[in-house]
Every structure is written in C-alpha cells, then in structure tokens.
Design a protein around this motif. Structure first.
Motif, PDB file in Angstrom:
ATOM      1  N   ALA A 155     -51.610  15.559  -9.606  1.00 55.37           N
ATOM      2  CA  ALA A 155     -50.248  15.528  -9.531  1.00 55.37           C
ATOM      3  C   ALA A 155     -49.861  14.432 -10.523  1.00 55.37           C
ATOM      4  O   ALA A 155     -48.778  14.577 -11.422  1.00 55.37           O
ATOM      5  N   VAL A 156     -50.630  13.323 -10.910  1.00 52.49           N
ATOM      6  CA  VAL A 156     -50.383  12.355 -11.800  1.00 52.49           C
ATOM      7  C   VAL A 156     -50.424  12.761 -13.026  1.00 52.49           C
ATOM      8  O   VAL A 156     -49.742  12.371 -14.018  1.00 52.49           O
ATOM      9  N   ARG A 157     -51.556  13.645 -13.288  1.00 50.69           N
ATOM     10  CA  ARG A 157     -51.499  14.068 -14.535  1.00 50.69           C
ATOM     11  C   ARG A 157     -50.907  15.539 -15.227  1.00 50.69           C
ATOM     12  O   ARG A 157     -51.061  15.817 -16.150  1.00 50.69           O
ATOM     13  N   ALA A 158     -50.125  15.811 -14.021  1.00 49.24           N
ATOM     14  CA  ALA A 158     -49.551  17.240 -14.399  1.00 49.24           C
ATOM     15  C   ALA A 158     -48.614  17.236 -15.350  1.00 49.24           C
ATOM     16  O   ALA A 158     -48.201  18.086 -16.464  1.00 49.24           O
ATOM     17  N   PRO A 159     -47.789  15.949 -15.579  1.00 49.00           N
ATOM     18  CA  PRO A 159     -46.636  15.789 -16.851  1.00 49.00           C
ATOM     19  C   PRO A 159     -47.445  15.888 -18.127  1.00 49.00           C
ATOM     20  O   PRO A 159     -46.819  16.201 -19.281  1.00 49.00           O
ATOM     21  N   LEU A 160     -48.987  15.584 -18.055  1.00 48.42           N
ATOM     22  CA  LEU A 160     -49.433  15.697 -19.411  1.00 48.42           C
ATOM     23  C   LEU A 160     -50.100  16.899 -19.713  1.00 48.42           C
ATOM     24  O   LEU A 160     -50.646  16.899 -20.708  1.00 48.42           O
ATOM     25  N   SER A 161     -49.761  17.957 -19.105  1.00 48.75           N
ATOM     26  CA  SER A 161     -50.440  19.257 -19.225  1.00 48.75           C
ATOM     27  C   SER A 161     -49.498  20.086 -20.302  1.00 48.75           C
ATOM     28  O   SER A 161     -50.355  21.069 -20.808  1.00 48.75           O
ATOM     29  N   VAL A 201     -44.081  17.726  -8.744  1.00 55.84           N
ATOM     30  CA  VAL A 201     -45.528  17.965  -7.852  1.00 55.84           C
ATOM     31  C   VAL A 201     -45.586  16.782  -6.922  1.00 55.84           C
ATOM     32  O   VAL A 201     -45.519  15.689  -7.231  1.00 55.84           O
ATOM     33  N   ALA A 202     -45.784  17.252  -5.558  1.00 53.28           N
ATOM     34  CA  ALA A 202     -45.664  16.451  -4.578  1.00 53.28           C
ATOM     35  C   ALA A 202     -47.019  15.786  -4.761  1.00 53.28           C
ATOM     36  O   ALA A 202     -47.867  16.301  -4.752  1.00 53.28           O
ATOM     37  N   LEU A 203     -47.090  14.228  -4.164  1.00 53.24           N
ATOM     38  CA  LEU A 203     -48.378  13.729  -3.911  1.00 53.24           C
ATOM     39  C   LEU A 203     -48.753  14.233  -2.572  1.00 53.24           C
ATOM     40  O   LEU A 203     -48.261  14.620  -1.612  1.00 53.24           O
ATOM     41  N   PRO A 204     -50.414  14.323  -2.470  1.00 53.71           N
ATOM     42  CA  PRO A 204     -50.600  14.927  -1.023  1.00 53.71           C
ATOM     43  C   PRO A 204     -50.388  14.223   0.210  1.00 53.71           C
ATOM     44  O   PRO A 204     -50.065  12.836   0.066  1.00 53.71           O
ATOM     45  N   SER A 205     -50.483  14.759   1.127  1.00 48.87           N
ATOM     46  CA  SER A 205     -50.231  14.005   2.533  1.00 48.87           C
ATOM     47  C   SER A 205     -51.603  13.461   2.816  1.00 48.87           C
ATOM     48  O   SER A 205     -52.740  14.105   2.886  1.00 48.87           O
ATOM     49  N   HIS A 206     -51.558  12.379   3.401  1.00 57.63           N
ATOM     50  CA  HIS A 206     -52.672  11.517   3.869  1.00 57.63           C
ATOM     51  C   HIS A 206     -52.504  10.911   5.240  1.00 57.63           C
ATOM     52  O   HIS A 206     -51.588  10.406   5.068  1.00 57.63           O
ATOM     53  N   PRO A 207     -53.243  11.049   6.147  1.00 60.56           N
ATOM     54  CA  PRO A 207     -53.064  10.442   7.564  1.00 60.56           C
ATOM     55  C   PRO A 207     -52.949   8.929   7.470  1.00 60.56           C
ATOM     56  O   PRO A 207     -52.232   8.404   8.371  1.00 60.56           O
ATOM     57  N   ARG A 208     -53.623   8.530   6.626  1.00 61.69           N
ATOM     58  CA  ARG A 208     -53.518   6.651   6.428  1.00 61.69           C
ATOM     59  C   ARG A 208     -52.328   6.373   5.760  1.00 61.69           C
ATOM     60  O   ARG A 208     -52.066   5.362   5.949  1.00 61.69           O
ATOM     61  N   TYR A 209     -51.788   7.255   4.929  1.00 61.26           N
ATOM     62  CA  TYR A 209     -50.767   6.695   4.132  1.00 61.26           C
ATOM     63  C   TYR A 209     -49.315   7.497   4.359  1.00 61.26           C
ATOM     64  O   TYR A 209     -48.650   7.593   3.300  1.00 61.26           O
TER      65      TYR A 209
END
Length: 247
Positions: A22-28, A187-195
């Motif tokens: 997701a972080v690199r998506a704008p650079l594609s 693009v959404a950041l992934p879901s993670h139970p810890r965060y």
C-alpha cells in the motif's frame, strides 16, 4: 528509544511487510516520489503507545521511500515541550524524534490547521486519525491538478468519510473532500489484530494527474477558504487554541 522498539515490533509482527504494498502503490505510476514529509496529529508520543507505533511506522516509511529524515517536519499543538525539543534544532510547534538511527526534525509551523501548500515539491502528508477538517484544509491549500498530483496522504480513508457522512453534510462542511473523491486513488493499510486501534481506517491516498484532469472545470473554479461555521463536530484545533490542547 521507544520509537525504535516500536519499529522492531512492527517488523516482527509482519504488519510493516503487509503494509509495504500500500505504501508503494502511489509510486507504481508516473507520479514522482515524495521529496519531503509533513506529519500532523501524531499526538503525545512520549506517553501514548499508539502514537509511538505511528511514529515508528513513519520512520520506517521514510526509509522505504528514501525521504531524507531532515526533510520531515512533525507538528501537533498537543506536543509537550519535551517532545517538541527531543531533537536539537526543532522549532516551537514542531517535534523531532529519533529512531532506528535516523533523526526527524523540522517545523511545520504552529496554528496551520493543515493549510500547507506543496510549493512544487512532491510531499507525503502523514495524518493518521486526524480530523476531517484537516484533510479538507490541506486539499483546499493545494486546489489544482498540478499541486494535488504531488500529494500523497496517509490518513483516514476518504471512502470511509464518504460512507459515514450524509452527502449534504460532506458537501457543505468538507466540500474539497467531496469534490476530489472521483480524482483520488486509495489503498487501505491491512488490518492487524495488534494494531486495530492504531491504524484502523487508515489508507494511502494519491491523486493521479490524468484523473484530476478529467474532472469538470467547475470543480476547480470554486476555491473559497473553508470556514466551518455550521459544522457541529469540528475535529480541529484552531489558531490560538494550542495552549489548551497541551493541558
């Protein structure tokens, strides 16, 4: 330091690896990579675990995108004097932070309310869990296809904002968010139970020039500064309110 420890946690948990796409998506596409970064609304990272994780994510982000740490400015009126002075050279209203061997320093300037122009430089705005008015003000400050195409925003999902607000409220109070929805990629950041509470509803947003140029000329003709006179739940600290925010 806590920021470095937070970065180690983000790496070991797999959250950073899952987020890198997701972080690199704008650079594609043809967009130029960001040359600098502005961070708003980080909060009291000296005493808040969620803010420390968000700071650690920012430090990893700067490494990933190769943004020189000295070209990243952090601002939040809620910063304590100690947080604002953590890195030598940080000016009032800004915070410096050290982590993973890098220094982040600079000044976004107090009382900006998010009204920060890119001034011709591709800029990453890191604004996790900021108020809607801050995003709206940032868009207004860069309201042209040429300027918006140089923005990358990591913050609350614009799609989520559209889904949660009545359309008449979105168009009245946050008109620049409403008008740019057809010109933004997200693009959404992934879901993670810890965060779940740290990065929930967070997306990477960018504004491809070709999509912006497809919007009607009427979209760009209206450039009135947002005032929020009828807004009942304004989520922004106005100029002159900084001292109250620190208490």
């Amino acid at each position: 330091m806590a920021a470095a420890e937070g970065g180690d946690d983000l790496l070991s948990s797999g959250f950073w690896a899952a987020s890198s796409g997701a972080v690199r998506a704008p650079l594609s596409g043809p967009a130029e990579p960001p040359a600098r970064c502005v961070c708003y609304g980080l909060g009291r990272f000296g005493r808040c675990p969620a803010a420390r994780y968000q700071l650690a994510f920012l430090l990893l982000l700067l490494e990933e995108l190769r943004v020189p740490p000295g070209r990243c400015a952090l601002f939040d009126p809620a910063f304590s004097a100690r947080e604002a002075a953590e890195t030598p050279g940080a000016e009032p209203g800004a915070a410096g932070a050290r982590g993973r061997g890098s220094a982040v320093t600079g000044a976004a300037g107090p009382g900006q309310e998010g009204k920060h122009g890119v001034q011709g430089a591709a800029t990453l705005f890191y604004m996790v869990h900021c108020g809607k008015a801050l995003y709206n003000n940032l868009l207004w400050s860069n309201w042209s296809p040429a300027a918006l195409s140089k923005l990358v925003i990591i913050g609350n999902s614009f799609r989520g904002i559209e889904e949660r607000l009545l359309s008449r409220i979105l168009e009245r109070d946050y008109s620049y968010i409403a008008k740019v929805l057809k010109g933004v990629e997200e693009v959404a950041l992934p879901s993670h139970p810890r965060y779940l509470d740290t990065f929930n509803d967070t997306s990477v947003h960018w504004f491809p020039l070709d999509k912006l140029q497809e919007l009607s000329s009427e979209v760009w003709d209206f450039v009135e500064e947002p005032m929020y006179q009828d807004c009942e739940d304004l989520e922004i600290i106005r100029k002159g309110e900084e001292a109250t925010a620190k208490s």
